[in-house]
Design a protein around this motif. Structure first.
Motif, PDB file in Angstrom:
ATOM      1  N   LEU A  89     -24.702   4.716  20.262  1.00  0.00           N
ATOM      2  CA  LEU A  89     -25.346   5.461  19.177  1.00  0.00           C
ATOM      3  C   LEU A  89     -25.092   6.963  19.327  1.00  0.00           C
ATOM      4  CD1 LEU A  89     -27.280   5.701  16.765  1.00  0.00           C
ATOM      5  CD2 LEU A  89     -29.187   5.696  18.420  1.00  0.00           C
ATOM      6  N   ALA A  90     -25.207   7.446  20.568  1.00  0.00           N
ATOM      7  CA  ALA A  90     -24.982   8.865  20.828  1.00  0.00           C
ATOM      8  C   ALA A  90     -23.557   9.275  20.459  1.00  0.00           C
ATOM      9  CB  ALA A  90     -25.272   9.182  22.300  1.00  0.00           C
ATOM     10  N   SER A  91     -22.599   8.420  20.802  1.00  0.00           N
ATOM     11  CA  SER A  91     -21.203   8.764  20.490  1.00  0.00           C
ATOM     12  C   SER A  91     -20.964   8.763  18.987  1.00  0.00           C
ATOM     13  CB  SER A  91     -20.252   7.785  21.186  1.00  0.00           C
ATOM     14  OG  SER A  91     -20.443   6.464  20.693  1.00  0.00           O
ATOM     15  N   HIS A  92     -21.641   7.877  18.248  1.00  0.00           N
ATOM     16  CA  HIS A  92     -21.515   7.890  16.785  1.00  0.00           C
ATOM     17  C   HIS A  92     -22.074   9.198  16.212  1.00  0.00           C
ATOM     18  CE1 HIS A  92     -19.806   4.042  15.673  1.00  0.00           C
ATOM     19  NE2 HIS A  92     -20.624   3.394  16.501  1.00  0.00           N
ATOM     20  N   LEU A  95     -19.539  11.851  16.710  1.00  0.00           N
ATOM     21  CA  LEU A  95     -18.423  11.710  15.777  1.00  0.00           C
ATOM     22  C   LEU A  95     -18.823  12.147  14.366  1.00  0.00           C
ATOM     23  CD1 LEU A  95     -17.047   8.307  17.091  1.00  0.00           C
ATOM     24  CD2 LEU A  95     -15.814  10.483  17.083  1.00  0.00           C
ATOM     25  N   VAL A  96     -20.038  11.806  13.968  1.00  0.00           N
ATOM     26  CA  VAL A  96     -20.522  12.251  12.650  1.00  0.00           C
ATOM     27  C   VAL A  96     -20.628  13.781  12.605  1.00  0.00           C
ATOM     28  CG1 VAL A  96     -22.518  12.234  11.093  1.00  0.00           C
ATOM     29  CG2 VAL A  96     -21.706  10.083  12.114  1.00  0.00           C
ATOM     30  N   SER A 141     -10.948   8.567  11.903  1.00  0.00           N
ATOM     31  CA  SER A 141      -9.727   9.350  11.659  1.00  0.00           C
ATOM     32  C   SER A 141      -9.512   9.552  10.156  1.00  0.00           C
ATOM     33  CB  SER A 141      -8.510   8.638  12.260  1.00  0.00           C
ATOM     34  OG  SER A 141      -8.640   8.537  13.666  1.00  0.00           O
ATOM     35  N   ALA A 142      -9.759   8.484   9.387  1.00  0.00           N
ATOM     36  CA  ALA A 142      -9.546   8.558   7.934  1.00  0.00           C
ATOM     37  C   ALA A 142     -10.498   9.545   7.280  1.00  0.00           C
ATOM     38  CB  ALA A 142      -9.717   7.159   7.325  1.00  0.00           C
ATOM     39  N   ILE A 143     -11.805   9.457   7.624  1.00  0.00           N
ATOM     40  CA  ILE A 143     -12.767  10.342   6.933  1.00  0.00           C
ATOM     41  C   ILE A 143     -12.630  11.798   7.367  1.00  0.00           C
ATOM     42  CG2 ILE A 143     -14.422   8.473   6.543  1.00  0.00           C
ATOM     43  CD1 ILE A 143     -16.099   9.567   8.827  1.00  0.00           C
ATOM     44  N   ASN A 144     -11.927  12.037   8.504  1.00  0.00           N
ATOM     45  CA  ASN A 144     -11.662  13.423   8.905  1.00  0.00           C
ATOM     46  C   ASN A 144     -10.388  13.961   8.274  1.00  0.00           C
ATOM     47  OD1 ASN A 144     -13.449  14.750  11.229  1.00  0.00           O
ATOM     48  ND2 ASN A 144     -13.498  12.526  11.492  1.00  0.00           N
TER      49      ASN A 144
END
Length: 607
Positions: A89-92, A95-96, A141-144
């Motif tokens: 969860l923390a890594s998500h 990333l967000v 990768s796509a949303i960035n």
């Protein structure tokens, strides 16, 4: 130098803290992921704190707001990982946050595609693949990348400006941020692949160690197999060496007991026979247990009269019970009468004799009983419960499991007072396991012991005319022409005296070659063939006999008589063409039964 030591000392508590949090993950790759995430979050705390101070004094309110949010988010992430162990969860969240940084840079802060924005994109792409695998990696990768593509498509100038232009920032701060992000990206790649490589090397070493261990185990198993084979060969040799003199002692004792000895002589002969048979029983127990231990025993499936077998076992022990003034009781269920059951009479006899002998041995006063009861009866199967009960010394509750272990008796005094090898009950347990049965024990010290077990037999009704046939067969045995191939003088004397009880005068051949010559000269009804003889052994002689002409000579029944009865010997006996085998020392009744059986199957020769 002192500053370097100070930094190392300060970093050690952080290292310990991160190692403690990562330790909860059993998988080494996941541990590396947790550590990498914690290092990033931990490093970002002083990094963002420094930026907060700089932006505050520089009066850059918009940047101050964003970096303050990042600082608070880092603290929140540490809280989530520490208290909930939810590193995924923390890594998500990380990333967000990176994705939001990319979008806000293009739309608000920078309004352009600068180095920092590209770093955030690379950071988010790499971190998503490392932390969550292929699917999430492609997603983040796509949303960035999408806002960069959209900005490029919508921008109509060469400078990629939107509106009034980008929001300016100090060149020094911009250079520091760009460099710091590059360091983080490089370190992330370095650390993860360092751990990955180390784990891969460890796995390779482990694989090599396992291969070496397997080789050592294979070598050990091979050595154990050689030792086991050597033990079997030794026991086979010892069996032959021990059984040969025992055959003489027991055989001559039987012969003398049938010649109407005086009362004092009969008593001495009975003691002599009992002692020899007791020694034979010990030898058989050791050899049988060795076979069971090597999983080289299979049950026979032959029809036999269960009532006769039980009565024979009972009769064989009456004298032993009488000598101790014990009441030996027998009760046979009516359903068992006149039924031929299919099974292994030798192994069943072994079970009953072991249990009954033990009951008599450990009982000084009172009684020993063998009781049979029909548990289930169908059209072709009968389940019988055998119960052996005594009024002996009993077995203490805490020792009842131990007596089924090899070479162990209920107590040390038991061995001193009663003797024995401690193999009887382990053998009984193994035989019953082959019958898919279990031995149940109930015992009270100084009161008595009860053993019981159930066995299911297939059965058929016995031919009531069998008893009348046996009388005629016994009369016909007196006219049998028997050839005995044997080189040991004591064994020759024993077999001659045994056969003479039935008015049979055997012809003796001292080796296999002489036996062939005797068969060429005259016809015989049966051949008793020793296996190990000079000039020509029993195997070779049998093979030659089976090739003789006319066919009546080639088909003469042959019974192997040997003191070596391991599986390899039995297999060679069958392969050479012999009809049956009898182990030495032999019971005269067993020899009589085998002669009778073969005389029924094969017509007698005309002399």
């Amino acid at each position: 130098m002192s500053n370097l030591y100070t930094m190392i000392n300060l970093s050690q508590p952080i290292e310990n803290f991160i190692a403690k949090l990562a330790k909860t993950e059993p998988d080494p790759i996941n541990r590396a992921r947790v550590k990498m995430l914690l290092y990033i979050i931990t490093i970002y705390l002083p990094y963002t704190a420094l930026l907060i101070v700089t932006y505050y004094f520089g009066g850059e309110t918009l940047h101050l707001t964003r970096v303050s949010i990042v600082f608070a988010t880092c603290l929140l992430l540490l809280f989530i990982i520490y208290y909930f162990q939810s590193w995924k969860l923390a890594s998500h969240i990380v990333l967000v946050s990176l994705t939001l940084a990319v979008w806000t840079n293009i739309s608000i802060y920078v309004r352009d595609i600068n180095v920092e924005t590209l770093q955030f994109i690379w950071f988010a792409s790499a971190l998503s693949f490392y932390m969550h695998g292929l699917k999430w990696g492609w997603f983040y990768s796509a949303i960035n990348v999408i806002p960069v593509l959209a900005f490029t498509a919508l921008n109509r100038t060469n400078y990629f400006y939107l509106g009034d232009g980008p929001y300016e920032v100090s060149q020094v701060i911009y250079l520091f941020v760009t460099a710091y992000n590059f360091v983080c990206i490089i370190y992330m790649h370095y650390y993860f692949f360092k751990v990955f490589t180390r784990n891969f090397i460890n796995l390779t070493h482990t694989k090599n160690e396992l291969n070496e261990l397997n080789e050592k185990l294979n070598t050990t198993l091979s050595n154990l197999k050689k030792v086991s084979n050597a033990r079997m060969d030794f026991l086979s040799t010892m069996s032959h060496e021990l059984r040969t003199p025992l055959n003489g002692v027991i055989g001559i004792s039987n012969a003398l007991l049938h010649h109407n000895p005086r009362e004092d002589q009969e008593e001495n002969l009975a003691v002599l026979k009992f002692s020899a048979e007791n020694l034979l029983s010990l030898v058989n127990d050791i050899l049988d247990f060795n076979k069971f231990d090597s999983d080289k025993v299979e049950l026979e499936n032959i029809p036999f009269d269960l009532t006769v077998l039980i009565n024979n076992n009972y009769s064989s022990l009456k004298l032993k019970a009488k000598e101790k003034m014990l009441d030996l009781k027998l009760s046979i269920a009516d359903d068992i009468e006149h039924k031929l059951v299919t099974g292994d009479p030798t192994r069943l006899t072994q079970v009953l004799l072991n249990l009954l002998n033990n009951a008599i041995k450990f009982t000084e006063n009172g009684s020993v009983s063998l009781h049979t009861q029909t548990i289930k009866l169908t059209e072709n199967q009968i389940t019988i419960r055998f119960t052996i009960e005594d009024t002996g010394i009993g077995i203490e509750q805490n020792r009842q499991k131990d007596i089924f272990e090899p070479f162990i008796q209920a107590s040390t005094s038991t061995n001193r007072n009663y003797g024995g090898t401690g193999l009887g009950l382990p053998i009984v347990k193994k035989v019953l396991a082959m019958y898919n049965s279990q031995l149940k024990l109930t015992s009270t010290p100084n009161v008595g012991t009860k053993f019981c077990f159930d066995i299911a037999f297939h059965y058929q009704k016995a031919d009531t005319a069998t008893s009348h046939k046996s009388i005629n067969i016994k009369q016909e045995l007196a006219h049998l022409r028997v050839l005995v191939a044997e080189d040991n003088p004591v064994n020759i004397l024993v077999i001659k005296k045994t056969l003479q009880q039935w008015n049979i005068e055997p012809i003796i051949a001292e080796n296999g070659l002489i036996a062939l010559q005797k068969l060429e000269e005259e016809d015989f009804d049966i051949v008793l063939m020793d296996i190990y003889m000079p000039e020509m052994d029993g195997y070779e002689a049998t093979i030659m006999i089976r090739k003789m002409l006319p066919p009546v000579k080639a088909t003469v029944p042959i019974i192997a008589m040997t003191a070596s009865v391991n599986d390899s010997v039995v297999e060679k006996v069958k392969q050479s063409g012999m009809n049956d085998y009898l182990s030495k020392p032999f019971d005269p009744n067993h020899l009589f039964q085998k002669l009778k059986g073969l005389c029924i199957e094969v017509p007698l020769s005309k002399n």
